[in-house]
Design a protein around this motif. Structure first.
Motif, PDB file in Angstrom:
ATOM      1  N   ALA A 154      39.044  39.021  96.593  1.00 35.64           N
ATOM      2  CA  ALA A 154      39.485  37.643  96.315  1.00 35.64           C
ATOM      3  C   ALA A 154      40.971  37.602  95.996  1.00 35.64           C
ATOM      4  CB  ALA A 154      38.674  37.063  95.163  1.00 35.64           C
ATOM      5  N   LYS A 172      43.210  37.666  99.043  1.00 35.54           N
ATOM      6  CA  LYS A 172      43.293  36.346  99.682  1.00 35.54           C
ATOM      7  C   LYS A 172      44.213  35.405  98.905  1.00 35.54           C
ATOM      8  CE  LYS A 172      38.665  36.601 101.724  1.00 35.54           C
ATOM      9  NZ  LYS A 172      37.291  36.012 101.747  1.00 35.54           N
ATOM     10  N   LEU A 173      44.093  35.431  97.570  1.00 33.51           N
ATOM     11  CA  LEU A 173      44.903  34.527  96.753  1.00 33.51           C
ATOM     12  C   LEU A 173      46.392  34.872  96.816  1.00 33.51           C
ATOM     13  CD1 LEU A 173      42.674  34.097  93.568  1.00 33.51           C
ATOM     14  CD2 LEU A 173      43.141  32.404  95.331  1.00 33.51           C
ATOM     15  N   ILE A 204      41.985  27.358  89.742  1.00 32.67           N
ATOM     16  CA  ILE A 204      40.991  28.376  90.095  1.00 32.67           C
ATOM     17  C   ILE A 204      39.908  28.301  89.028  1.00 32.67           C
ATOM     18  CG2 ILE A 204      40.605  30.828  90.581  1.00 32.67           C
ATOM     19  CD1 ILE A 204      43.663  31.068  90.982  1.00 32.67           C
ATOM     20  N   TYR A 242      38.154  25.642  99.285  1.00 34.50           N
ATOM     21  CA  TYR A 242      36.936  26.400  99.581  1.00 34.50           C
ATOM     22  C   TYR A 242      36.439  27.070  98.299  1.00 34.50           C
ATOM     23  CZ  TYR A 242      40.376  30.198  99.988  1.00 34.50           C
ATOM     24  OH  TYR A 242      41.397  31.075  99.769  1.00 34.50           O
ATOM     25  N   LEU A 260      35.840  30.517  96.729  1.00 31.76           N
ATOM     26  CA  LEU A 260      36.286  31.889  96.920  1.00 31.76           C
ATOM     27  C   LEU A 260      35.209  32.848  96.409  1.00 31.76           C
ATOM     28  CD1 LEU A 260      38.781  33.692  97.726  1.00 31.76           C
ATOM     29  CD2 LEU A 260      39.364  33.674  95.306  1.00 31.76           C
ATOM     30  N   GLU A 261      34.744  33.725  97.287  1.00 32.99           N
ATOM     31  CA  GLU A 261      33.731  34.688  96.888  1.00 32.99           C
ATOM     32  C   GLU A 261      34.375  35.779  96.047  1.00 32.99           C
ATOM     33  OE1 GLU A 261      30.093  37.322  98.822  1.00 32.99           O
ATOM     34  OE2 GLU A 261      31.842  36.829 100.041  1.00 32.99           O
ATOM     35  N   ALA A 262      33.964  35.865  94.805  1.00 22.89           N
ATOM     36  CA  ALA A 262      34.445  36.896  93.885  1.00 22.89           C
ATOM     37  C   ALA A 262      33.241  37.374  93.080  1.00 22.89           C
ATOM     38  CB  ALA A 262      35.535  36.337  92.977  1.00 22.89           C
ATOM     39  N   ASP A 300      31.953  33.544  91.631  1.00 24.02           N
ATOM     40  CA  ASP A 300      32.574  32.692  92.653  1.00 24.02           C
ATOM     41  C   ASP A 300      33.462  31.625  92.020  1.00 24.02           C
ATOM     42  OD1 ASP A 300      31.314  34.181  94.519  1.00 24.02           O
ATOM     43  OD2 ASP A 300      29.735  32.738  94.960  1.00 24.02           O
ATOM     44  N   GLN A 301      34.578  31.338  92.700  1.00 26.81           N
ATOM     45  CA  GLN A 301      35.594  30.438  92.166  1.00 26.81           C
ATOM     46  C   GLN A 301      35.837  29.257  93.112  1.00 26.81           C
ATOM     47  OE1 GLN A 301      37.156  31.344  89.190  1.00 26.81           O
ATOM     48  NE2 GLN A 301      36.161  33.338  89.067  1.00 26.81           N
ATOM     49  N   ILE A 322      38.525  26.811  94.538  1.00 24.33           N
ATOM     50  CA  ILE A 322      39.978  26.828  94.714  1.00 24.33           C
ATOM     51  C   ILE A 322      40.434  25.407  95.051  1.00 24.33           C
ATOM     52  CG2 ILE A 322      41.936  27.849  95.921  1.00 24.33           C
ATOM     53  CD1 ILE A 322      40.243  29.838  94.314  1.00 24.33           C
TER      54      ILE A 322
END
Length: 500
Positions: A386, A389-390, A457, A485, A487-489, A492-493, A495
């Protein structure tokens, strides 16, 4: 002093091979977790943030705020001197556990034979190999100090300076974790029942304990409204204490004690102490260790926030086990061989878990085309993925608000609020004396959003299920922010991007 140094040197030389074994076992059980962004909760990244803030010239409780006492933040300055503070923190933890493990072994050899000491030391390493203890939690910094205390209390010959240093150590411990406060009267009780010059020794002990407090007060006298800040901190600490639900604590502790190997070991040790009580208390050093064990055990009962608290008393748990096994006479070598087999079998699952962690987090075998070896490791640490991506999405000059504090740390972003630990927002109404923080969550969130935040976030389950965010805040999300979207972490977050 020279004779003591020589004894320690001789002990080290006699057990050199075992020290190498300790280092290897600790490395094997910890290296697999070094690459994880979060291990065992959000505390590590939260307190790494406090270390970063201090390193940047910020003052605790003035420029940032958390309920822990000020000494709790200082150790986290060191890992922030490195490019990757999380990795540095884990490596520092590796060395601290080595020091603690050998110190435990050194003290155990004063209680029982070398073989028993080796077995119990390995037990100590296994207990600390659990995932929730892989980061440097605050209690791990306490270990060397606790050992220091134990070292001085177990000496046959003590001087006034020893009690002064002892007071400093206990004071520092309580200024890291206030729930260790029972150590203060516990050690006074030990001095009272065992020492001849009780009053003088207690006085030196108290003077040593006052020294760190005086240093903190003198520092804050140089800060604007420094005394007010300290008084406010004390009031807020008392407010946090009133939040503790002892009935809930006991329920959770009982549930946890019946749900893990460390719980079983702890219960067994306590029952064995009671069973052998008359024999054990005949020896002075045994009484000292047991008093300290129960003082540290109380630190868990007093403030129980989950299984992360249990390593608070592992040091004295293994010393108590040393006392208990001292009464067991091994008359036949076959019994010792059986113990070795049991120990080896017990280590196998620990080694297997550690090996899997190493393979997952370092992506071994992941690049091969062989279908029997290839495995999908994408979910081994979703936080790291994640973050990659960020870093591509969020520009270096853009500001963020995040529930999870590790995003501030790993993206190298400044906090938009003075509150470091996000869970303190839930109890904001209790902490009325925080300088620079609004009295309600709603007003504090308005304050945060007014600071030209570019990205939000937000942990998905907190926004969807929890009442952490106010209704007005949620309304603003719909009208002023665009959900890009999920964000898969690891958690999950959501965004959100600010609508221009």
């Amino acid at each position: 002093m020279t004779s003591r140094v020589e004894k320690i040197k001789y002990h080290f030389e006699e057990n050199y091979f075992f020290l190498i074994s300790i280092i290897f076992l600790i490395f094997l059980t910890r290296v697999g977790y070094w690459n994880l962004v979060i291990v065992g909760g959000m505390d590590e990244s939260t307190y790494l943030l406090t270390g970063r803030e201090i390193l940047n010239g910020k003052v605790p409780y003035l420029d940032f705020w958390e309920i822990k006492p000020p000494i709790a933040f200082l150790p986290y300055i060191l890992p922030n001197l490195f490019e990757n503070p999380i990795l540095a923190n884990r490596i520092i933890g590796f060395f601290i556990i080595i020091i603690c493990s050998y110190s435990v072994f050194f003290q155990l050899t004063k209680i029982t034979n070398v073989f028993n000491s080796q077995i119990i030391t390995i037990l100590f390493i296994i207990l600390n190999s659990q995932e929730q203890f892989q980061n440097i939690n605050l209690t791990i910094y306490i270990y060397p100090l606790l050992l220091f205390i134990s070292h001085y209390l177990l000496l046959n010959e003590r001087k006034k300076i020893h009690y002064f240093i002892l007071g400093i150590c206990v004071s520092l411990i309580c200024l890291i974790r206030p729930n260790f406060y029972l150590l203060v009267p516990g050690i006074i009780f030990i001095i009272t029942i065992f020492e001849k010059n009780k009053i003088k020794n207690i006085l030196y002990y108290i003077l040593g304990g006052l020294l760190p407090l005086i240093c903190i007060i003198l520092f804050y006298l140089t800060v604007d409204d420094g005394l007010k800040i300290l008084f406010n901190f004390v009031f807020n600490l008392l407010a946090a204490g009133s939040y503790v639900d002892l009935i809930w604590n006991f329920r959770e502790i009982i549930r946890y004690l019946l749900d893990g190997i460390d719980g079983v070991i702890t219960i067994s040790a306590i029952f064995l102490i009671l069973y052998k009580f008359k024999e054990i208390i005949k020896i002075k050093e045994n009484v000292i260790i047991i008093i300290l064990f129960f003082c540290c055990l109380f630190s868990v009962i007093n403030v129980f926030t989950g299984q992360f608290q249990f390593n608070n008393f592992y040091i004295y748990l293994v010393l108590v086990i040393g006392i208990l096994v001292k009464n067991i006479e091994i008359k036949k070598n076959e019994i010792k061989d059986q113990i070795k087999i049991i120990l080896f079998c017990s280590l196998l699952p620990i080694i297997l878990i550690s090996s899997i962690a190493i393979i997952k987090n370092y992506n071994f075998l992941n690049t091969t085309n062989n279908k029997y070896l290839k495995y999908n490791f994408d979910k081994s640490d979703k936080n790291s993925i994640a973050l990659t991506k960020l870093k591509k999405l969020i520009k270096s000059n853009e500001r963020i608000y995040s529930y999870d504090s590790f995003f501030y740390l790993t993206l190298k972003k400044q906090l938009p609020t003075k509150i470091i630990h996000p869970t303190n927002f839930k109890r904001l109404s209790m902490y009325e004396n925080i300088i620079g923080v609004e009295k309600t969550k709603e007003k504090e969130f308005e304050n945060i959003l007014s600071k030209k935040i570019d990205w939000l976030i937000i942990k998905k389950d907190v926004l969807d299920k929890d009442n952490f965010y106010t209704e007005n805040f949620k309304k603003k999300l719909v009208s002023e922010w665009k959900l890009l979207y999920v964000l898969e972490a690891n958690d999950d977050q959501y965004i959100y991007k600010k609508i221009k």
